[in-house]
Motif scaffolding. Structure first.
Motif, PDB file in Angstrom:
ATOM      1  N   SER A  52       7.080  28.744   9.576  1.00  0.00           N
ATOM      2  CA  SER A  52       6.658  29.667  10.624  1.00  0.00           C
ATOM      3  C   SER A  52       7.021  31.110  10.286  1.00  0.00           C
ATOM      4  N   GLN A  99       4.314  36.047  19.792  1.00  0.00           N
ATOM      5  CA  GLN A  99       4.266  34.812  18.994  1.00  0.00           C
ATOM      6  C   GLN A  99       3.789  33.666  19.872  1.00  0.00           C
ATOM      7  N   GLY A 100       3.864  32.434  19.370  1.00  0.00           N
ATOM      8  CA  GLY A 100       3.265  31.300  20.074  1.00  0.00           C
ATOM      9  C   GLY A 100       3.901  30.986  21.418  1.00  0.00           C
ATOM     10  N   GLU A 104       2.540  30.672  25.368  1.00  0.00           N
ATOM     11  CA  GLU A 104       2.815  29.581  26.315  1.00  0.00           C
ATOM     12  C   GLU A 104       3.407  30.135  27.606  1.00  0.00           C
ATOM     13  N   THR A 126       8.831  24.109  21.857  1.00  0.00           N
ATOM     14  CA  THR A 126       8.777  25.254  22.777  1.00  0.00           C
ATOM     15  C   THR A 126       7.775  24.986  23.902  1.00  0.00           C
ATOM     16  N   THR A 127       6.732  24.238  23.597  1.00  0.00           N
ATOM     17  CA  THR A 127       5.721  23.903  24.606  1.00  0.00           C
ATOM     18  C   THR A 127       6.363  23.041  25.687  1.00  0.00           C
ATOM     19  N   THR A 182      -1.972  19.122  20.399  1.00  0.00           N
ATOM     20  CA  THR A 182      -1.408  19.899  19.304  1.00  0.00           C
ATOM     21  C   THR A 182      -2.097  19.502  18.001  1.00  0.00           C
ATOM     22  N   ALA A 217      -1.418  26.125  16.443  1.00  0.00           N
ATOM     23  CA  ALA A 217      -0.747  26.770  15.309  1.00  0.00           C
ATOM     24  C   ALA A 217      -1.302  26.355  13.941  1.00  0.00           C
ATOM     25  N   ARG A 218      -1.570  25.042  13.765  1.00  0.00           N
ATOM     26  CA  ARG A 218      -1.996  24.563  12.443  1.00  0.00           C
ATOM     27  C   ARG A 218      -3.412  23.988  12.478  1.00  0.00           C
ATOM     28  N   LYS A 258       1.808  30.486  11.646  1.00  0.00           N
ATOM     29  CA  LYS A 258       1.472  29.310  10.835  1.00  0.00           C
ATOM     30  C   LYS A 258       0.147  29.588  10.118  1.00  0.00           C
TER      31      LYS A 258
END
Ligand SMILES: *Cc1c(COP(=O)(O)O)cnc(C)c1O
Length: 458
Positions: A52, A99-100, A104, A126-127, A182, A217-218, A258
């Motif tokens: 990351s 950031q991610g 969220e 984190t989610t 995800t 992210a990916r 990512k």
């Protein structure tokens, strides 16, 4: 002879690494309280803690940085990012975030309330943290096959549609703000979700009137696996597959650290203008004005370029082959990991590698410490420490899998570094019978404890 594979880039800038001694590492890891997040990067030889924000940007991205527009409102870099999100992902509305998890935080501030339920496939830490922080709960509907590391299955990130439908039936619509998928699924080993499964989830989302969110992210690595493993996609470009994946969802959160190959950044993208407006309020409060959201203009420019590069087959092929190379080395040494090799990391099955360390003494964290002592390799635990305590009972949660993640930063290390990591792991594995004691926690935070936990040798 057959010409071997080689990456389609060469190295233009290098950064020296310090090769420490075992004595130094013994002292440092003790000072870090056996938490690898507590080490200085200078104390690490090969850093596989995370993929990351640790990748190498291209010359094109650095050039885009120089052209960043730092205007507070309406900067050209914002419009570059908007254009990339529209053409690559297909969304009309978006908000930049730093950031991610910030994405969220902003989105869930609008959507998630106490008592809600968010079904999905093994939510990211984190989610889950942002869901549980709001006194809601995350329900994991991943297929059972994902729990068996030795079983070969092309799409271990898939959702079990029966499990998902059971959850959708069990609660009134108002209690389920969205379904969260995800792609690829980090928690189950960087494993992809098939297009067929995405279509099945989307059908249930339609049937029950529950919006669908991609934790993205990916996403590009997911598209690579669809192209290389799913029938009917062999001849489609990554960009075409990406457009199809996102066509089924209502919104997305993104950690650009990512697959957009930048060091910082993220965003939320929406189809609904109404939701975009509601989220804008929180974005302004938590992140910044809606045309920068915690990012500088240069970072938005690098991100826009990274979205384009990250969805090119040649780049992804080199990346995922490197992860598979680590997997192949471990096959040679007989070390068990989540099969097949994931998109961004190899997840070692710590219960199989250190069978004598009891679960209450955190075998994956123990393995992380041993691997660091052996070769100066930094990895991360994806097991009971990361799982946190149950929010109600406050007991430790023991997930089905106790994994050690070796995450490979993008375009950063050579295959020689990969060989060093594999050899260090083999040495630990060869003396596994002597490793019978693990660690005990002496300090922990009430949520997301893995970042700051402090431990002692048991
Ligand atoms: C990294 C990640 C996040 C959080 O993003 P940060 O940029 O680390 O805040 C959320 N979901 C997934 C799937 C991630 O990989």
């Amino acid at each position: 002879m057959e010409i071997p594979y080689a990456e389609s880039f060469r190295i233009k800038m290098v950064e020296p690494l310090y090769r420490s001694t075992r004595e130094e590492r013994e002292r440092w890891i003790k000072e870090a309280k056996y938490n690898l997040f507590g080490l200085k990067s200078s104390q690490v030889f090969i850093d596989l803690l995370t993929d990351s924000g640790t990748g190498a940007m291209s010359d094109r991205q650095w050039a885009a940085m120089m052209e960043g527009d730092e205007s507070y409102a309406g900067s050209a870099s914002y419009f570059n990012m908007k254009e990339a999100i529209k053409t690559i992902l297909g969304f009309d509305y978006f908000l930049p975030t730093h950031q991610g998890r910030a994405a969220e935080n902003v989105l869930f501030s609008v959507l998630v309330k106490a008592g809600d339920v968010v079904p999905g496939n093994a939510h990211f830490d984190t989610t889950k943290g942002h869901i549980e922080f709001r006194k809601a709960s995350a329900v994991d509907c991943t297929i059972d096959e994902a729990g068996d590391t030795q079983l070969e299955h092309p799409f271990k990130g898939n959702v079990d549609l029966n499990k998902l439908e059971t959850v959708l039936k069990a609660y009134p619509k108002e209690k389920i703000p969205f379904i969260c998928i995800t792609i690829t699924c980090n928690t189950s080993g960087g494993q992809p979700v098939s297009m067929e499964n995405i279509r099945g989830i989307a059908a249930l989302s339609q049937k029950y009137g529950i919006p669908l969110l991609f934790d993205s992210a990916r996403f590009a690595e997911n598209a690579y696996f669809i192209k290389t493993r799913e029938k009917g996609y062999e001849n489609k470009t990554i960009k075409k597959i990406v457009r199809e994946m996102f066509q089924y969802v209502d919104m997305m959160t993104m950690s650009s650290k990512k697959d957009a190959i930048v060091n910082i950044g993220g965003f939320i993208a929406f189809r609904s203008e109404q939701l975009f407006r509601e989220a804008s309020i929180y974005n302004i409060m938590f992140e910044g004005y809606i045309t920068y959201g915690g990012m500088s203009g240069r970072d938005m420019n690098a991100l826009a370029t990274g979205l384009d590069e990250g969805t090119e087959f040649d780049y992804l092929d080199g990346r995922i082959r490197q992860v598979a190379y680590l997997g192949a080395k471990l096959d040679e040494y007989g070390i068990a990991y989540q099969r097949p090799a994931g998109g961004h990391a190899i997840f070692i099955d710590a219960l199989k590698v250190l069978p004598h360390v009891p679960r209450e003494e955190f075998p994956a964290q123990t393995l992380a410490v041993e691997l660091y002592l052996e070769g100066g390799i930094r990895s991360t635990e994806i097991g009971a420490i990361l799982a946190d305590r149950d929010p109600v009972t406050r007991e430790n949660r023991y997930p089905q899998l106790e994994l050690l993640r070796l995450a490979i930063p993008r375009r950063t290390y050579t295959n020689s570094h990969i060989e060093v990591a594999a050899a260090a792991l083999k040495n630990v594995y060869d003396r596994r019978d002597k490793i019978t004691h693990g660690l005990k926690i002496v300090y922990e935070a009430p949520i997301m404890r893995h970042f700051t936990v402090e431990m002692e040798k048991n």
